[in-house]
Write an enzyme that holds these catalytic residues in place. Structure first.
Site, PDB file in Angstrom:
ATOM      1  N   HIS A 117      -7.108  -5.450   2.808  1.00 33.22           N
ATOM      2  CA  HIS A 117      -5.920  -4.863   3.420  1.00 33.22           C
ATOM      3  C   HIS A 117      -5.308  -5.888   4.375  1.00 33.22           C
ATOM      4  O   HIS A 117      -6.013  -6.430   5.226  1.00 33.22           O
ATOM      5  CB  HIS A 117      -6.288  -3.626   4.249  1.00 33.22           C
ATOM      6  CG  HIS A 117      -6.761  -2.474   3.447  1.00 33.22           C
ATOM      7  ND1 HIS A 117      -5.942  -1.422   3.109  1.00 33.22           N
ATOM      8  CD2 HIS A 117      -7.978  -2.186   2.928  1.00 33.22           C
ATOM      9  CE1 HIS A 117      -6.631  -0.539   2.416  1.00 33.22           C
ATOM     10  NE2 HIS A 117      -7.877  -0.981   2.283  1.00 33.22           N
ATOM     11  N   HIS A 151     -10.932  -5.403  -2.541  1.00 32.85           N
ATOM     12  CA  HIS A 151      -9.563  -5.617  -2.094  1.00 32.85           C
ATOM     13  C   HIS A 151      -9.552  -5.889  -0.599  1.00 32.85           C
ATOM     14  O   HIS A 151     -10.486  -5.528   0.116  1.00 32.85           O
ATOM     15  CB  HIS A 151      -8.646  -4.431  -2.436  1.00 32.85           C
ATOM     16  CG  HIS A 151      -9.082  -3.121  -1.886  1.00 32.85           C
ATOM     17  ND1 HIS A 151     -10.159  -2.408  -2.398  1.00 32.85           N
ATOM     18  CD2 HIS A 151      -8.596  -2.377  -0.866  1.00 32.85           C
ATOM     19  CE1 HIS A 151     -10.300  -1.293  -1.724  1.00 32.85           C
ATOM     20  NE2 HIS A 151      -9.377  -1.246  -0.774  1.00 32.85           N
ATOM     21  N   GLN A 209     -14.918   2.322   2.152  1.00 34.37           N
ATOM     22  CA  GLN A 209     -14.377   1.948   0.845  1.00 34.37           C
ATOM     23  C   GLN A 209     -14.139   3.215   0.028  1.00 34.37           C
ATOM     24  O   GLN A 209     -15.045   4.029  -0.149  1.00 34.37           O
ATOM     25  CB  GLN A 209     -15.332   1.002   0.107  1.00 34.37           C
ATOM     26  CG  GLN A 209     -14.755   0.463  -1.188  1.00 34.37           C
ATOM     27  CD  GLN A 209     -15.688  -0.530  -1.877  1.00 34.37           C
ATOM     28  OE1 GLN A 209     -16.847  -0.696  -1.510  1.00 34.37           O
ATOM     29  NE2 GLN A 209     -15.172  -1.192  -2.894  1.00 34.37           N
ATOM     30  N   ASN A 212     -13.428  -3.300   3.308  1.00 36.63           N
ATOM     31  CA  ASN A 212     -14.521  -2.338   3.388  1.00 36.63           C
ATOM     32  C   ASN A 212     -15.443  -2.454   2.176  1.00 36.63           C
ATOM     33  O   ASN A 212     -14.970  -2.681   1.061  1.00 36.63           O
ATOM     34  CB  ASN A 212     -13.957  -0.915   3.445  1.00 36.63           C
ATOM     35  CG  ASN A 212     -13.018  -0.719   4.621  1.00 36.63           C
ATOM     36  OD1 ASN A 212     -13.297  -1.148   5.727  1.00 36.63           O
ATOM     37  ND2 ASN A 212     -11.891  -0.071   4.380  1.00 36.63           N
ATOM     38  N   ASP A 234       0.848  -1.186   0.000  1.00 34.96           N
ATOM     39  CA  ASP A 234       0.000   0.000   0.000  1.00 34.96           C
ATOM     40  C   ASP A 234       0.887   1.240   0.000  1.00 34.96           C
ATOM     41  O   ASP A 234       1.872   1.292   0.749  1.00 34.96           O
ATOM     42  CB  ASP A 234      -0.897  -0.020   1.242  1.00 34.96           C
ATOM     43  CG  ASP A 234      -2.022   0.988   1.187  1.00 34.96           C
ATOM     44  OD1 ASP A 234      -1.742   2.182   0.968  1.00 34.96           O
ATOM     45  OD2 ASP A 234      -3.176   0.589   1.368  1.00 34.96           O
TER      46      ASP A 234
END
Length: 137
Positions: A103, A101, A95, A88, A32
Site C-alpha cells: 500500500h 502487495h 492481510q 501486511n 485502491d
C-alpha cells in the site's frame, strides 16, 4: 504464474478493470478502491505470491524500487505532506487479500488517518532475550 481464484491476479492480468497508474511486464500499480487518503495505491506483482515470505528476493528488490519511484512521483503530483508504506502478512497482521502487495498511502496534514500502534515498554532484559533469539545460531 497466476492463481485463478485471486482477485489481484485478475486485476494484474487486466481481467478486472482498474485505475492503473503504472504497468510493466512484472508489476501493476492501481488506485485502491477503498482508499485511506487521496491517491492511496497498491503495487501488485503480476505473478502470484501469497505474501512476503513467498516473494523471491529479486521480486522484492524490484517491488521496493518501484515503490520508491511511485512515492516520489505521487509526492510531486499530489503535493502530499508524507507517506506510509504498508505491507501486511497473514490475517493476524491485517492481510485480507492473499496476494503480496504494498500500500502506498499519501499523507496530508489533518487527513484524520491513524496508521500505527501502541508502543510497548520492554525492559533491557526482554530486549536482549529477543535479540538473542533472532541473531544467535
Amino acid at each position: 504464474m497466476m492463481d485463478e481464484s485471486c482477485i489481484f491476479c485478475k486485476i494484474a492480468a487486466g481481467e478486472i478493470p482498474s485505475k492503473t497508474l503504472y504497468e510493466d511486464e512484472e508489476f501493476k500499480v492501481i488506485l485502491d478502491l477503498g482508499p485511506a487518503t487521496k491517491g492511496h495505491a497498491l503495487i501488485l506483482p503480476k505473478n502470484h505470491y501469497r505474501d512476503l515470505f513467498d516473494l523471491p528476493e529479486e521480486e522484492a528488490q524490484k517491488a521496493m524500487i518501484l515503490t520508491k519511484k511511485m512515492a516520489l512521483r505521487m509526492r510531486e503530483r499530489l503535493a502530499c505532506d508524507g507517506f506510509n508504506l504498508v505491507q501486511n502478512n497473514e490475517e493476524v497482521a491485517g492481510q485480507t487479500v492473499f496476494h503480496f502487495h504494498i500500500h502506498l498511502i499519501p499523507r496530508y496534514e489533518g487527513d484524520g488517518q491513524v496508521i500505527g500502534w501502541k508502543p510497548g515498554k520492554p525492559g533491557d532484559a526482554e530486549l536482549e532475550e529477543i535479540r538473542k533469539l533472532i541473531v544467535e545460531e
